[in-house]
Enzyme design. Structure first.
Site, mmCIF file in Angstrom:
data_model
loop_
_atom_site.group_PDB
_atom_site.id
_atom_site.type_symbol
_atom_site.label_atom_id
_atom_site.label_comp_id
_atom_site.label_asym_id
_atom_site.label_seq_id
_atom_site.Cartn_x
_atom_site.Cartn_y
_atom_site.Cartn_z
ATOM 1 C CD GLU A 116 3.910 6.430 8.347
ATOM 2 O OE1 GLU A 116 4.820 6.122 8.665
ATOM 3 O OE2 GLU A 116 3.527 7.720 7.873
ATOM 4 C CG ASN A 163 -21.650 2.399 -6.159
ATOM 5 O OD1 ASN A 163 -21.367 3.385 -6.080
ATOM 6 N ND2 ASN A 163 -22.555 1.605 -7.035
ATOM 7 N NE ARG A 177 -20.991 14.243 -7.431
ATOM 8 C CZ ARG A 177 -20.495 13.561 -6.804
ATOM 9 N NH1 ARG A 177 -19.746 14.666 -5.746
ATOM 10 N NH2 ARG A 177 -20.712 12.510 -6.099
ATOM 11 C CE LYS A 215 -19.305 4.525 -10.239
ATOM 12 N NZ LYS A 215 -19.893 3.417 -10.038
ATOM 13 C CG ASP A 256 -1.934 1.231 0.871
ATOM 14 O OD1 ASP A 256 -3.695 0.702 0.710
ATOM 15 O OD2 ASP A 256 -1.966 2.190 0.967
#
Length: 633
Positions: free
Chosen positions: A318, A448, A541, A411, A315
């Site tokens: 941190e 989602n 949007r 998406k 990742d």
């Protein structure tokens, strides 16, 4: 009080009651024999003479048959059988004794039969009445009046716990149940008053103060219907936890909880083939990118339970990396863990990572995913989602990985935004690499995820906590939803059933209108939408669809051996050479840092991409979206 003393006192009281019942039953038998009239003197004298023999014989039989081992509070059918046997044997011995004593002089033949019946009533009746009074608590009316929805196993156990509660906090009035054969019957002595559709009327008629939902096996659609009925009453309602806890006897009314949004949006529990998952993942070194994110961290938790040889956590955040490492060290201290703080776009770091760790399986969950944010940050989106995926995927193929699993999104289907376009390219990259490497590249696509970072659910929750308004972009916007654990488990299942090159699409159930989601979250908080908390429609949007899709028109759907997973195979696509050339131009566009150049390169790679702000929504025809320019929040 000392438990032994208390038990002794209870048994003494029960024995005294039974001892007194013997002469009462005997004399009542004579009275009944003479039609409730005066008993002739000679028969009355004979009855009284028999009592000194009758009482010790009958009392001894009662004691031998163990009538005082049980407790009246829990008198049941086995106790009734024991009493019947004791009374029958005692009556028979009395008849024999009186015959031996005086040839049963002045003992009419019907008296022993009547004595048996009266004695049975006097012994069993008070015991069962005592238990009924204890279970139903005649003074429970001081507690909240409760209606239980569901009269099956879960409702039965719930009612039993309510009736036995020493605090007397709740007074169960009855049940509603949609099973026709249960209606009009009783459960735990409580009536089944009708079907669930009658909840509003029953609540009004019976002055119900609280509704308890014991319907843990209900579908999301059924749960939404029940919640709407409960909301019409204006009364609070609670739900029991998972059915497996109920059947294991681990659930009582103290574990009732408010209905959550997950109850309304969830589906049937996913039945995984854990044997296949363990066979495919156990004993392997598994690498997870984005291991500290919403999906990545849950995937790490689920993988840790599958018996891997080692987990390699990657990742670029941190704190997220530290948090998941600490969690694993507590929950699976025996599991070897490696963690790497690096960016998937760092080619040098990725190459060193795969050279040193040599993972057998890779789950690539690292991605930027916030749609509106990425619309004006195309360089960051392409660099991370496209070329970050390319770096990791090519390194996996070069190092001899067995499987590479890409976490994608709905998406990516006919994208209208930068995020969707970049994820679509990531899918194309993996399919291309699968065709020319020994590593099996598998894509898992879903919608989602509830409570993930950037999800609308935590946003609505914060807005409700602050008193509103709750902002929704469009009244018709809808999305597919699933829980984080469900998504992670199905990703694991797809990873072990894939042969390579597939796009696995997880069954997302029915799409949910975001307006409905906002209204229900407000109601579940105890307030009324439009009155206590306002809902504002702020407009669509840029870059977001009104409706999401799970498949491309060019994809052929194939059923898999898991009912919640379908496979989509693309019938055509760019050649490896063409894809490589166009990706080269896209990467050159990154160097220029010109957003418009990046968008033009994306459009060249993805002709189906229609970037730009949302247009007016169009209607559907036969479930297909007619205008993919539509956007939503």
């Amino acid at each position: 009080m000392n438990p032994f003393v208390d038990r002794l006192r209870s048994r003494t009281a029960a024995f005294t009651h039974d001892l007194l019942s013997i002469p009462v039953a005997w004399m009542l038998a004579y009275w009944l024999r003479f039609n409730l009239d005066t008993v002739p003197p000679e028969f009355l004298h004979g009855a009284l003479q028999a009592l000194p023999w009758l009482i010790p014989i009958q009392a001894g039989v009662y004691w031998l048959f163990g009538l005082y081992r049980g407790v009246w509070r829990f008198a049941s059918i086995p106790d009734l059988v024991r009493i019947t046997k004791a009374v029958l044997v005692g009556t028979a011995l009395v008849v024999v004794a009186l015959f031996i004593l005086n040839r049963s002089l002045h003992v009419p033949r019907s008296v022993p039969v009547l004595y048996f019946g009266v004695q049975l009533i006097l012994l069993a009746g008070p015991r069962l009445l005592y238990r009924w009074l204890k279970d139903h608590r005649l003074n429970l009316s001081s507690g909240q009046r409760v209606l239980i929805v569901g009269a099956d196993r879960a409702g039965d156990l719930l009612a039993r716990d309510l009736l036995r509660d020493p605090s007397r906090a709740y007074f169960p009035v009855g049940f509603v149940d949609d099973t026709l054969r249960r209606q009009g019957g009783e459960v735990q002595g409580l009536p089944v008053l009708g079907s669930s559709s009658a909840i509003p009327e029953i609540v009004h008629e019976r002055d119900i103060e609280l509704i308890m939902l014991a319907v843990s096996g209900a579908s999301a659609r059924e749960m939404r219907r029940l919640v709407e009925l409960c909301e019409q009453t204006g009364r609070p309602f609670r739900i029991l936890p998972a059915l497996r806890g109920i059947l294991a006897g681990e659930v009582d009314f103290h574990q009732l909880r408010p209905v959550s949004i997950e109850d309304l949006l969830g589906r049937e529990p996913v039945a995984l083939d854990w044997r296949e998952i363990h066979a495919g993942l156990a004993g392997r070194d598994i690498l997870i990118t984005g291991a500290g994110g919403s999906i990545g961290s849950e995937l790490v938790r689920q993988l840790a339970a599958a018996g891997p040889a080692r987990l390699i956590l990657v990742d670029n955040g941190e704190f997220n990396l530290y948090r998941i490492e600490m969690e694993l060290s507590e929950t699976h201290p025996e599991l070897p863990i490696a963690r790497h703080l690096l960016d998937v776009t760092d080619a040098t770091a990725i190459a060193a990572l795969f050279r040193d760790e040599r993972p057998a399986i890779v789950f690539h969950a690292a991605a930027y995913k916030h749609v509106p944010l990425l619309e004006d940050q195309p360089r960051a989106a392409v660099k991370n989602n496209v070329f970050g995926t390319r770096r990791v995927a090519e390194a996996a193929a070069a190092s001899g990985c067995e499987r590479f699993v890409l976490i994608s999104t709905d998406k990516a289907v006919n994208p209208t935004n930068v995020m969707g376009a970049t994820k679509r390219l990531a899918e194309m990259l993996c399919r291309d690499l699968d065709s020319r490497s020994d590593c099996r590249f598998i894509t898992v696509r879903f919608g989602n995820v509830l409570d993930s970072a950037g999800s609308v659910v935590p946003l609505f929750r914060r807005q409700i906590e602050h008193g509103g308004p709750v902002t929704v972009t469009h009244p018709k916007i809808e999305r597919f939803f699933m829980t984080i654990p469900e998504a992670s488990q199905l990703i694991m299942q797809a990873a072990v059933i894939g042969d390579g090159g597939e796009v696995f699409v997880l069954d997302m159930g029915e799409p949910i209108k975001i307006r409905y989601l906002a209204e229900q979250m407000i109601r579940l908080s105890g307030r009324e939408p439009g009155e206590d908390i306002a809902i504002e429609y702020v407009g669509l949007r840029p870059g977001e669809k009104l409706y999401e899709e799970l498949f491309h028109d060019s994809e052929v759907l194939i059923a898999t051996r898991h009912p919640k997973i379908r496979s989509a195979r693309q019938t055509n696509g760019l050649s490896s050479q063409t894809l490589g050339e166009r990706l080269g131009r896209l990467e050159h566009g990154l160097a220029s840092a010109e957003p418009e150049a990046i968008r033009l390169s994306l459009r060249e790679l993805l002709p189906e991409w229609r970037p730009g702000p949302g247009a007016a929504p169009m209607d559907r025809d036969d479930g297909m979206i007619q205008d993919r320019h539509e956007t939503a929040a």
